[in-house]
Design an enzyme around this catalytic site. Structure first.
Site, short mmCIF file in Angstrom:
data_model
loop_
_atom_site.label_atom_id
_atom_site.label_comp_id
_atom_site.label_asym_id
_atom_site.label_seq_id
_atom_site.Cartn_x
_atom_site.Cartn_y
_atom_site.Cartn_z
CG ASP A 47 37.88 26.18 33.46
OD1 ASP A 47 38.97 26.65 33.76
OD2 ASP A 47 37.35 26.03 32.39
CB THR A 56 39.34 31.06 32.24
OG1 THR A 56 39.24 29.94 33.31
CG2 THR A 56 39.84 30.48 31.12
CB THR A 57 39.12 32.23 37.46
OG1 THR A 57 38.72 31.17 37.15
CG2 THR A 57 38.27 33.11 38.36
CG ASP A 116 44.67 21.30 39.46
OD1 ASP A 116 43.91 21.06 38.60
OD2 ASP A 116 44.17 22.06 40.35
#
Ligand code: ADP
Ligand code: MG
Length: 557
Positions: free
Chosen positions: A64, A97-98, A394
């Protein structure tokens, strides 16, 4: 001599370190690019994990973006901005976020040659802002709403989304089975956004298909004392008392000293102890509760006492489980047994203790607040169940996002390619240097599909060429094409249910552009020697070393 007489103007304290201009800008950009390179390989379903080993010796393995950025302990002042945007993306939308870090780093990377060539950063910033506004408008225009469908239809669509997520995982063989389960779990908790309301319990052994969903809370039977066997194991509509106190005979060993002059007094001390515990137990019984749970120990005396009165009890219940029972059954955790009023007791339709594989489980189902669900996972090996848990997590996230933000855009880089194409087209209508800058912005957006390919081991150039071709089609029928993570080619992401909530993309583009513009607008860093030493003695000796060693010379480069 004369020169010494002249008044000197001292502006900054001695030791102040300033570096400025183009060199400073480029150095900031380099730092941000380096940060982008760290998280880049974690993007997408085939992304790798990072193992981060911190100075306290604890090890975290994560995929994450926000978690990694938080743990990286970045010291570069400009690169710290990237940590902040990752955090804000995490708290605003919880995903992407990535993506946000990667986009910001790529915008800066594209800006670097211009800066080096002497373009004023304000020009770049202006164009980037225009491009970002256009991009967001385009995302909004392309977003498809799944609102207005019937509940059944919605469930079907959500199950497809969940199945897509699971298709690349270990449990893909049973993806329909688990997708339905995940959708039911998410629907059960409604729009409450606390993730921990969906519990996942792992019981090794059995078959994957033996996994089941409880519309309430389930947890493994806690350690229990003799007398437990005589307690009833099933109740309909019981009152549930939740405690955070110990129900045990306390023998004060170390911290109490009692002097007795007469052996007969000893009995009174023992009696007092017993009276205290009996008093507590009576109060629990008087409350009318049929199930008593405590976060702390419930001893053998209490267990037997409850058994004699047809009450079920469990001590040392994990805090997380107790909180979930409280949320589901509607009770409040008590820290004292005095004045237990009816309102603090929870209830549920059925409480029972059941055998699941080799374990016994306490199961609370049909809870009135209905705000929790628990998935009990079965399967062969431990590692298998662990991976299954991560996969389900997920899928749960995907479904929750789709429920919450009912407009979606095609993922797998499809939306990024489409915006990129749109911006390129738009840039051609602009005269002047701005055209180049907007073009660079458009190019930077392609980093998402490119990285998805790279991480999956595909030929990125090849795939990107195919994608560009598809998206350039006049009819617009290629607009939903993205990277096909299963075959290494391209596929219609929308038809394959690779969906992303539009809000994730909008927020990511917005935040990444703001961060890039912020970094581009900084042309000088002033390092105040005093504030540095005040920054804490944690840096202690290092701080001193830094003043001399790394100080000005290095930073100016
Ligand atoms: P982030 O932290 O940015 O959410 P992720 O590692 O979750 O990063 O990757 C998200 C990216 O992966 C998105 O661009 C999404 O479209 C893409 N993606 C997710 N699932 C698939 C899939 N099955 N096929 C292709 N791309 C996918
Ligand atoms: Mg993600």
């Amino acid at each position: 001599m004369a020169s010494m007489m002249q008044p000197q103007i001292i502006l900054l304290k001695e030791g102040t370190d300033t570096s400025q201009g183009k060199a400073q800008l480029v150095s900031n950009i380099n730092a941000c690019t380096a940060v982008g390179d760290v998280v880049r390989t974690t993007l997408g379903p085939r992304g790798m994990d990072k193992l981060i080993h911190d100075d306290k010796g604890s090890v975290t393995i994560s995929n994450d973006g926000a978690t990694i950025m938080k743990l990286l302990d970045i010291v570069h002042p400009a690169a710290k901005i990237l940590v902040d945007i990752a955090k804000s993306q995490d708290s605003e939308v919880g995903d992407g976020t990535t993506t946000v870090v990667l986009l910001a780093a790529e915008f800066l990377k594209e800006a670097k040659p211009f800066i080096e060539d002497g373009v004023h950063s304000q020009n770049l910033i202006r164009s980037y802002r225009t491009a970002s506004t256009l991009a967001i408008e385009k995302v909004k225009a392309l977003a498809v709403s799944i609102e207005g469908k019937s509940v059944e239809e919605k469930r079907g669509l959500l199950a497809k989304c969940a199945a897509t997520t699971l298709s690349s995982k270990l449990i893909s063989g049973e993806k329909e089975f688990f997708a339905t389960m995940v959708v039911n779990a998410v629907m059960a908790i409604g729009d409450d956004d606390r993730l921990n309301l969906i519990g996942i319990k792992k019981v090794p052994g059995g078959n994957m298909r033996d996994s089941f969903l409880v519309d309430g809370v389930a947890f493994k039977k806690t350690f229990s004392y003799a007398g437990f066997e005589q307690q009833p194991k099933k109740f309909l509509n019981p009152k549930i008392l939740l405690l955070n106190i110990e129900l045990e005979l306390k023998s004060e060993k170390e911290n109490a000293e009692i002097r007795l002059s007469d052996p007969s007094q000893y009995q009174s001390i023992v009696d007092a102890e017993w009276n205290i515990i009996y008093d507590k137990l009576d109060k629990c019984v008087d409350s009318g509760a049929k199930v008593v749970l405590s976060r702390l120990a419930i001893g053998d005396l209490a267990t037997q006492y409850f058994a004699d009165r047809d009450i079920f009890c469990a001590g040392r219940v994990a805090e997380e489980d107790l909180n979930r029972v409280a949320a589901a059954a509607g009770g409040t955790i008590q820290t004292s047994v005095n004045n237990i009023i009816d309102e603090v007791l929870g209830t549920c339709e059925i409480f029972e203790e059941k055998q699941v594989g080799g374990e016994r489980f306490n199961i609370f189902s049909g809870c009135p607040s209905g705000r929790t669900a628990t998935i009990v996972l079965r399967g062969g090996a431990d590692q298998f169940i662990e991976e299954a848990e991560r996969s389900l997590h997920d899928a749960i996230m995907i479904v929750r996002r789709a429920v919450k933000n009912s407009t979606v855009v095609p993922g797998g880089g499809a939306i990024d390619m489409e915006i990129s194409k749109y911006l390129r087209q738009h840039s051609r209508t602009i005269a002047g240097k701005s055209q180049l800058f907007i073009n660079s912005y458009a190019k930077a957006l392609e980093v998402i599909p490119r990285q998805l390919c790279d991480n999956a081991g595909f030929d990125a150039t090849d795939v990107l060429n195919k994608l560009r071709q598809k998206h350039a089609m006049q009819s617009g029928e290629g607009a939903n094409y993205g990277v096909d993570i299963n075959t290494g080619g391209i596929a219609d992401s929308f038809a394959n249910f690779v969906w992303e909530p539009a809000v994730v993309k909008i927020n990511a583009i917005n935040a990444a552009t703001e961060a890039a513009c912020l970094i581009l607008s900084v042309d000088e860093t002033v390092k105040n020697p005093k504030s540095e030493s005040a920054q804490g003695d944690a840096a202690g000796a290092m701080g001193r070393g830094r003043g001399g060693g790394r100080g000005r010379g290095m930073r100016r480069r």
